[in-house]
Design an enzyme around this catalytic site. Structure first.
Site, PDB file in Angstrom:
ATOM      1  N   LYS A  22      -9.044  -4.656   9.501  1.00  0.00           N
ATOM      2  CA  LYS A  22      -9.139  -5.539   8.333  1.00  0.00           C
ATOM      3  C   LYS A  22      -7.883  -6.382   8.202  1.00  0.00           C
ATOM      4  O   LYS A  22      -7.942  -7.604   7.996  1.00  0.00           O
ATOM      5  CB  LYS A  22      -9.315  -4.706   7.060  1.00  0.00           C
ATOM      6  CG  LYS A  22      -9.262  -5.526   5.768  1.00  0.00           C
ATOM      7  CD  LYS A  22      -9.320  -4.651   4.525  1.00  0.00           C
ATOM      8  CE  LYS A  22      -7.963  -4.175   4.077  1.00  0.00           C
ATOM      9  NZ  LYS A  22      -7.207  -5.203   3.324  1.00  0.00           N
ATOM     10  N   ASN A  23      -6.732  -5.746   8.340  1.00  0.00           N
ATOM     11  CA  ASN A  23      -5.473  -6.436   8.089  1.00  0.00           C
ATOM     12  C   ASN A  23      -5.041  -7.346   9.233  1.00  0.00           C
ATOM     13  O   ASN A  23      -4.029  -8.048   9.113  1.00  0.00           O
ATOM     14  CB  ASN A  23      -4.369  -5.422   7.773  1.00  0.00           C
ATOM     15  CG  ASN A  23      -4.586  -4.761   6.430  1.00  0.00           C
ATOM     16  OD1 ASN A  23      -5.242  -5.314   5.546  1.00  0.00           O
ATOM     17  ND2 ASN A  23      -4.044  -3.562   6.264  1.00  0.00           N
ATOM     18  N   CYS A 116      -5.984  -4.729  -4.994  1.00  0.00           N
ATOM     19  CA  CYS A 116      -5.942  -3.364  -5.493  1.00  0.00           C
ATOM     20  C   CYS A 116      -4.953  -3.195  -6.631  1.00  0.00           C
ATOM     21  O   CYS A 116      -3.919  -3.851  -6.685  1.00  0.00           O
ATOM     22  CB  CYS A 116      -5.546  -2.415  -4.362  1.00  0.00           C
ATOM     23  SG  CYS A 116      -6.790  -2.251  -3.076  1.00  0.00           S
ATOM     24  N   ARG A 121       3.168  -6.182  -6.706  1.00  0.00           N
ATOM     25  CA  ARG A 121       3.387  -6.720  -5.365  1.00  0.00           C
ATOM     26  C   ARG A 121       3.740  -8.204  -5.526  1.00  0.00           C
ATOM     27  O   ARG A 121       2.882  -9.074  -5.415  1.00  0.00           O
ATOM     28  CB  ARG A 121       2.142  -6.530  -4.494  1.00  0.00           C
ATOM     29  CG  ARG A 121       1.803  -5.068  -4.296  1.00  0.00           C
ATOM     30  CD  ARG A 121       0.907  -4.837  -3.117  1.00  0.00           C
ATOM     31  NE  ARG A 121      -0.475  -5.165  -3.413  1.00  0.00           N
ATOM     32  CZ  ARG A 121      -1.467  -4.975  -2.555  1.00  0.00           C
ATOM     33  NH1 ARG A 121      -1.240  -4.488  -1.366  1.00  0.00           N
ATOM     34  NH2 ARG A 121      -2.693  -5.287  -2.880  1.00  0.00           N
ATOM     35  N   ASP A 306      -0.424   3.054   3.366  1.00  0.00           N
ATOM     36  CA  ASP A 306      -1.889   3.001   3.337  1.00  0.00           C
ATOM     37  C   ASP A 306      -2.550   4.311   3.779  1.00  0.00           C
ATOM     38  O   ASP A 306      -3.776   4.429   3.713  1.00  0.00           O
ATOM     39  CB  ASP A 306      -2.400   1.852   4.212  1.00  0.00           C
ATOM     40  CG  ASP A 306      -2.369   0.516   3.490  1.00  0.00           C
ATOM     41  OD1 ASP A 306      -2.048   0.492   2.293  1.00  0.00           O
ATOM     42  OD2 ASP A 306      -2.676  -0.506   4.122  1.00  0.00           O
ATOM     43  N   ARG A 398     -14.387  -2.783   0.554  1.00  0.00           N
ATOM     44  CA  ARG A 398     -13.453  -3.868   0.881  1.00  0.00           C
ATOM     45  C   ARG A 398     -12.824  -3.661   2.250  1.00  0.00           C
ATOM     46  O   ARG A 398     -12.433  -4.629   2.904  1.00  0.00           O
ATOM     47  CB  ARG A 398     -12.337  -3.956  -0.167  1.00  0.00           C
ATOM     48  CG  ARG A 398     -12.758  -4.542  -1.505  1.00  0.00           C
ATOM     49  CD  ARG A 398     -11.552  -4.747  -2.407  1.00  0.00           C
ATOM     50  NE  ARG A 398     -10.519  -5.462  -1.691  1.00  0.00           N
ATOM     51  CZ  ARG A 398      -9.236  -5.073  -1.624  1.00  0.00           C
ATOM     52  NH1 ARG A 398      -8.842  -3.975  -2.231  1.00  0.00           N
ATOM     53  NH2 ARG A 398      -8.365  -5.794  -0.948  1.00  0.00           N
TER      54      ARG A 398
END
Length: 419
Positions: A22-23, A116, A121, A306, A398
């Site tokens: 995903k990232n 999230c 952040r 994570d 997600r």
């Protein structure tokens, strides 16, 4: 809206295939907006964050076709420079079009990012970096509006390591007027994957540790062959954690073992056995009893934030007391209250969670608060006796592709129901 129902207490065994990252997918898709062309990206996970990024690119003027795990995208007609609130509010990575639009159009208007609920952040590193590289930003009405000056490129040192900040400044520098050097950059594999994608198109980028040098080019080359996204190391780490629950044994295929060194060390520290069974296959076998351990989260190449929640879900059943120190997002403990509903004994003091192992968990109804926390609740529910429900699973969708189907393939009693 859907919920996931789990009947826990069943040993899980079998093989699971890891999806594309995903990232990595999100910044690479954002990068296609940097220079008009036709691109094909393979190994892209079918998750809602990817769908959101594609909608955003379509809003900017791109044409998109997504079939199975391959995306064909034509960005030649992109002319709009605004990333609207309705899309950016749901996914922080939407902010990555900021750098691409500045590099291509010299201007960008991007809504403050969402995503999230895991603590503050800040976006300040992006703004300060853009300013150092010749892009001036005004803030107003919930939007960040940046424009280029006559001189783009330059030097910038991040005061805090940031993955999306590093990626955004790279994207804004590829077509700049002058050479750019970035210091104290994030060194996650996903940053490396973005650099490799851009380099395959003719970008001149040199990475040496936390320093990245970008020599500008006037255009990018047509794509000569499809680009394949790296495997998702966080999904692989999630299954490493699940395989450490007593009685479980899982073969994890299509992973990149070198991206999992710290996750593997953490899993082995609780007593699990992790074996490499090929270039892209790891097998994790649970211990007879989970041993307590102490873990700290830090930027790559150390243990990732994570995977903090997932490891906690293993340690709640350890034979002793463990400590988890969260150094990236000190408030990333929302999942603790939900795990306590299963019977977990966890206390919090500042950025440290003390986990006192219990002999067993009992099913309960829980509510997901963020992407990775939702995975930790699944692990907890799968370990518990009786029936559990996990609500607000749109967080899960997600970032995890068909995770309920993958778990069913391992023998889990798990299904979706309407709330």
């Amino acid at each position: 809206m859907e919920k996931i129902v789990i009947e826990g207490g069943v040993a899980l065994k079998g093989s699971v295939e890891i999806s594309g990252s995903k990232n990595s997918s999100l910044p690479i898709l954002a990068a296609t907006a940097l220079f008009g062309g036709e691109y094909k990206i393979n190994n892209v996970p079918r998750i809602s964050d990817v769908e959101t990024m594609l909608k955003l690119l379509e809003t900017l003027g791109a044409e998109v076709f997504f079939e199975k795990n391959s995306i064909s995208i034509d960005t030649k007609k992109i002319s709009k420079h605004e990333a609207p609130y309705d899309l950016v509010k749901t996914m922080r990575a939407s902010v990555l079009v900021w750098g691409s639009l500045l590099g291509r159009l010299g201007r960008a208007r991007v809504s403050f990012p969402g995503g999230c609920a895991i603590g503050d952040r800040p976006i300040d590193q992006h703004i300060k970096g853009f300013d150092a590289l010749g892009y001036k930003t005004n803030i107003g009405g919930g939007y960040l509006e940046s424009v280029s000056t006559k001189r783009t490129g330059g030097n910038y040192k991040f005061t805090v390591k940031t993955v999306t900040g590093t990626e955004n400044l790279i994207l804004s520098s590829v077509l700049a007027k002058n050479k750019t050097t970035l210091y104290n950059c994030a060194v996650e594999p996903e940053v490396e994957d973005l650099i490799n994608f851009l380099s395959s198109l003719g970008a001149t980028i040199n990475q040496k540790g936390g320093t990245i040098e970008i020599s500008p080019v006037t255009s990018l080359d047509p794509q000569s062959e499809p680009y394949s996204v790296i495997p998702d190391r966080i999904e692989a780490g999630t299954f490493l954690a699940l395989g450490s629950v007593v009685g479980n044994e899982i073969e994890i295929s299509n992973c990149e073992p070198r991206h999992l060194d710290e996750a593997r060390k953490a899993i082995e520290s609780v007593g699990s056995k992790v074996e490499k069974q090929g270039l892209s296959v790891l097998k994790v076998s649970s211990p007879p009893t989970v041993s307590p351990t102490n873990i700290e989260t830090n930027p790559h190449p150390l243990f990732p934030t994570d995977l903090q929640a997932q490891l906690m879900s293993v340690l709640v059943l350890a034979n002793g007391v463990s400590k988890i120190t969260e150094n990236i997002f000190p408030n990333r403990f929302i999942h603790v209250a939900e795990l306590r509903k299963l019977g977990a004994e966890i206390s919090l003091k500042g950025n440290v969670a003390t986990v006192c192992g219990v002999k067993g968990l009992i099913g309960a109804t829980m509510q997901a608060s963020d992407l990775r926390a939702s995975a930790s609740l699944l692990i907890g529910a799968l370990s518990a006796k009786g029936k559990s429900e996990v609500r607000r699973i749109y967080h899960l969708d997600r970032g995890y592709e068909s995770i309920d189907n993958k778990l069913q393939g391992l023998g889990a009693r798990i299904w979706r129901e309407k709330e």
